[in-house]
Design a protein around this motif. Sequence first.
Motif, short mmCIF file in Angstrom:
data_model
loop_
_atom_site.label_atom_id
_atom_site.label_comp_id
_atom_site.label_asym_id
_atom_site.label_seq_id
_atom_site.Cartn_x
_atom_site.Cartn_y
_atom_site.Cartn_z
N LEU A 129 38.47 13.91 13.73
CA LEU A 129 37.38 13.98 14.71
C LEU A 129 36.04 14.29 14.04
O LEU A 129 35.01 13.74 14.41
CB LEU A 129 37.70 15.03 15.77
N GLU A 130 36.07 15.18 13.07
CA GLU A 130 34.87 15.55 12.34
C GLU A 130 34.25 14.31 11.67
O GLU A 130 33.02 14.15 11.62
CB GLU A 130 35.20 16.60 11.29
N LYS A 131 35.10 13.44 11.17
CA LYS A 131 34.62 12.27 10.42
C LYS A 131 34.29 11.09 11.32
O LYS A 131 33.29 10.40 11.10
CB LYS A 131 35.69 11.86 9.39
N HIS A 132 35.11 10.86 12.36
CA HIS A 132 34.99 9.61 13.12
C HIS A 132 34.48 9.78 14.56
O HIS A 132 33.99 8.81 15.14
CB HIS A 132 36.35 8.89 13.17
N GLU A 133 34.60 10.98 15.13
CA GLU A 133 34.18 11.16 16.53
C GLU A 133 33.40 12.48 16.67
O GLU A 133 33.52 13.19 17.66
CB GLU A 133 35.39 11.17 17.47
N TYR A 134 32.56 12.76 15.69
CA TYR A 134 31.86 14.04 15.64
C TYR A 134 31.02 14.29 16.90
O TYR A 134 30.25 13.43 17.33
CB TYR A 134 30.98 14.15 14.41
N ALA A 135 31.17 15.49 17.45
CA ALA A 135 30.38 15.96 18.59
C ALA A 135 30.52 15.07 19.82
O ALA A 135 29.66 15.05 20.70
CB ALA A 135 28.91 16.13 18.22
N SER A 136 31.61 14.33 19.89
CA SER A 136 31.90 13.54 21.08
C SER A 136 32.56 14.44 22.13
O SER A 136 32.95 15.58 21.84
CB SER A 136 32.85 12.40 20.73
N LEU A 137 32.70 13.92 23.32
CA LEU A 137 33.39 14.67 24.37
C LEU A 137 34.81 15.02 23.92
O LEU A 137 35.26 16.16 24.07
CB LEU A 137 33.44 13.84 25.66
N ARG A 138 35.51 14.05 23.33
CA ARG A 138 36.89 14.28 22.89
C ARG A 138 36.94 15.36 21.81
O ARG A 138 37.84 16.20 21.80
CB ARG A 138 37.49 12.98 22.38
N HIS A 139 35.99 15.34 20.89
CA HIS A 139 35.92 16.34 19.83
C HIS A 139 35.76 17.74 20.43
O HIS A 139 36.46 18.69 20.05
CB HIS A 139 34.76 16.03 18.89
N VAL A 140 34.86 17.87 21.39
CA VAL A 140 34.61 19.16 22.03
C VAL A 140 35.84 19.64 22.79
O VAL A 140 36.24 20.81 22.67
CB VAL A 140 33.40 19.07 22.98
N VAL A 141 36.46 18.75 23.55
CA VAL A 141 37.64 19.12 24.33
C VAL A 141 38.75 19.65 23.42
O VAL A 141 39.32 20.72 23.65
CB VAL A 141 38.14 17.91 25.14
N PHE A 142 39.06 18.89 22.37
CA PHE A 142 40.14 19.30 21.48
C PHE A 142 39.79 20.59 20.75
O PHE A 142 40.60 21.53 20.67
CB PHE A 142 40.46 18.20 20.47
N VAL A 144 37.64 23.08 21.41
CA VAL A 144 37.58 24.31 22.21
C VAL A 144 38.98 24.74 22.64
O VAL A 144 39.33 25.93 22.56
CB VAL A 144 36.66 24.11 23.43
N LEU A 145 39.81 23.80 23.08
CA LEU A 145 41.16 24.16 23.50
C LEU A 145 41.97 24.73 22.33
O LEU A 145 42.69 25.72 22.48
CB LEU A 145 41.88 22.96 24.09
N TRP A 146 41.84 24.11 21.14
CA TRP A 146 42.62 24.58 20.01
C TRP A 146 42.12 25.92 19.48
O TRP A 146 42.90 26.80 19.12
CB TRP A 146 42.62 23.55 18.88
N LYS A 147 40.81 26.10 19.42
CA LYS A 147 40.24 27.30 18.82
C LYS A 147 40.21 28.51 19.76
O LYS A 147 40.02 29.64 19.30
CB LYS A 147 38.82 27.02 18.33
N THR A 148 40.38 28.30 21.06
CA THR A 148 40.34 29.43 22.00
C THR A 148 41.65 29.65 22.73
O THR A 148 41.90 30.74 23.23
CB THR A 148 39.25 29.23 23.07
N GLY A 149 42.49 28.62 22.83
CA GLY A 149 43.75 28.75 23.55
C GLY A 149 43.57 28.83 25.05
O GLY A 149 44.51 29.17 25.77
N MET A 150 42.38 28.50 25.56
CA MET A 150 42.15 28.62 26.99
C MET A 150 42.86 27.51 27.77
O MET A 150 43.23 26.48 27.20
CB MET A 150 40.67 28.64 27.34
N ARG A 151 43.04 27.73 29.04
CA ARG A 151 43.66 26.73 29.91
C ARG A 151 42.71 25.55 30.12
O ARG A 151 41.50 25.68 30.05
CB ARG A 151 44.00 27.34 31.28
N ARG A 152 43.31 24.44 30.47
CA ARG A 152 42.52 23.25 30.81
C ARG A 152 41.57 23.56 31.98
O ARG A 152 40.42 23.12 31.97
CB ARG A 152 43.45 22.10 31.18
#
Length: 335
Positions: A129-142, A144-152
């Motif tokens: 994501l860092e290389k191919h989809e940087y700062a995209s919606l998908r990058h942010v979604v993945f 934040v969920l991975w780094k915080t463990g919060m619910r959807r």
Amino acid sequence: MNAIPPHEAKNRYLKDKSTDVTDSTLSNYRTTLNGFCDWLCDEAGVKTLNTLTSDEIQQFKEWRLERVKTITLKTDMTCIKGFIQFCEHISAVPDGMSQLVRVPKPSREDEVSDSILTSDEATEILDYLEKHEYASLRHVVFLVLWKTGMRRSSLYGLDKRDFEDGSKPYLKVRHRPETETPLKNKGRGDRDVRISGEVADVLRDYLRFNHRDGEDEHGRTPLLMSSHGKRCEPSTIQRNIYTVTRPCHYTGECPMGRDLDECEATSYNTASKCPASVSPHALRRGYVTESLNAGQPKDVTADRVDMSHEVMDKHYDKATKNEQMERREDYLVDV
């Protein structure tokens, strides 16, 4: 007893529960009870609930078990038991009928899901994501969920103003049911979640370059905006996670040897059909497991992800026996 049709009783029950549970829980109740009431009307010929028998409820349970896993059946029958209790209250069924509703008891293996994203997998996805989809919606979604463990649902409810971009950045998670973004644990789930500088950098660039400013129908500016200028739906968050966790998406190869030109799971809307893709919940399990493996105290992890110790131990901590031993290593003393 009153002669009340199944769907009429169902609607009264849902109205009664609407003040006690979240919208998502109410929607789950509605889906379960629609199926139950449809079966009563179409298969059992029940026109009014005063003729309902415990055998007909048992027949529905047996019919349903042929179609779902035991853990799903447990959820269904627990909902139906509550519905029948309400029907007793309004004199639509005989007193004591709810006690005859048999809720299955899944084994621990059935009850606990093993779906989890590992740290190695997450790192590989983030590199992509860092290389191919940087700062995209998908990058942010993945991210934040991975780094915080919060619910959807917590991610879904974040507004742009909930990103506190200071020297110590964090996200403000708040229960806002009056504007349609409730938290699972309601006000008890309110918390500030610290994020790293890396996460803050991506959020900052997303807001600067890829965020479509605008307001929802409640005058709020969502953190996650769709291409149509609206708050991203939970289903959109889910589909993005299914998409990016397909191995072929971030490696270009299929570990199951499928022909990518013929695979049914290669599109955005069918990504969930990939056996190797995972849901947002798998990221939550992965975060909890990896945090505990890294030595983060259980209390800190539980507060951060808004979870009880009991639920964490049973459903989210997927450490191996060896990893559990390693966690204890630093606390052992020679006696």
